[in-house]
Design a protein around this motif. Structure first.
Motif: not given
Length: 140
Positions: A25-28, A37-40, A43-47
């Motif tokens: 992620l590129v987010e300031d 991050i919490a949403t991803l 809802l998804l299988v994400v690291e």
């Protein structure tokens, strides 16, 4: 969950279970980043392999090499610099990674510029989060 300040933060490649979508992620904005991050992860299988809050840190992370990353989510206006340079560098150095722009500045000109730089998708933070999730869910 990765933490950090102005420099890019990463997790070891060995930490990600097989089959997970590996995302940088590129987010300031810390609140937006933590909520995303919490949403991803819900809802998804994400690291989440790391994040950066400014252009330099993001480009340094990209240039470090050896990154096993499937998806880079990039905001346009950052703590310092912009996501335009990050997007251009990511497309050059990590051509297999999908580059998605997620910004509150979703004017037609910004959308066009991002697509010219190689963005695989573009989403408005204020109105298109569901579409972002749907897009990510469709990635291999």
């Amino acid at each position: 969950m990765p933490t950090g300040t102005s420099s890019a933060t990463t997790n070891s490649a060995a930490e990600a279970p097989a089959g997970r979508l590996r995302c940088f992620l590129v987010e300031d904005n810390a609140l937006i980043r933590e909520n995303l991050i919490a949403t991803l992860q819900e809802l998804l299988v994400v690291e989440i392999v790391g994040f950066a809050v400014d252009e330099k840190s993001a480009i340094d992370w990209i240039d470090a090499g050896g990154r096993d990353c499937d998806l880079i989510i990039i905001d346009i206006l950052l703590k310092s610099g912009t996501g335009f340079a990050v997007l251009a560098r990511a497309k050059k150095v990590l051509p297999a990674a999908k580059c998605v722009v997620l910004t509150n500045f979703a004017s037609p000109d910004i959308r066009r510029r991002c697509h010219e730089l190689g963005a695989d998708a573009f989403f408005d933070k204020s109105a298109e989060l569901e579409q972002l999730i749907e897009y990510c869910a469709g990635l291999p």
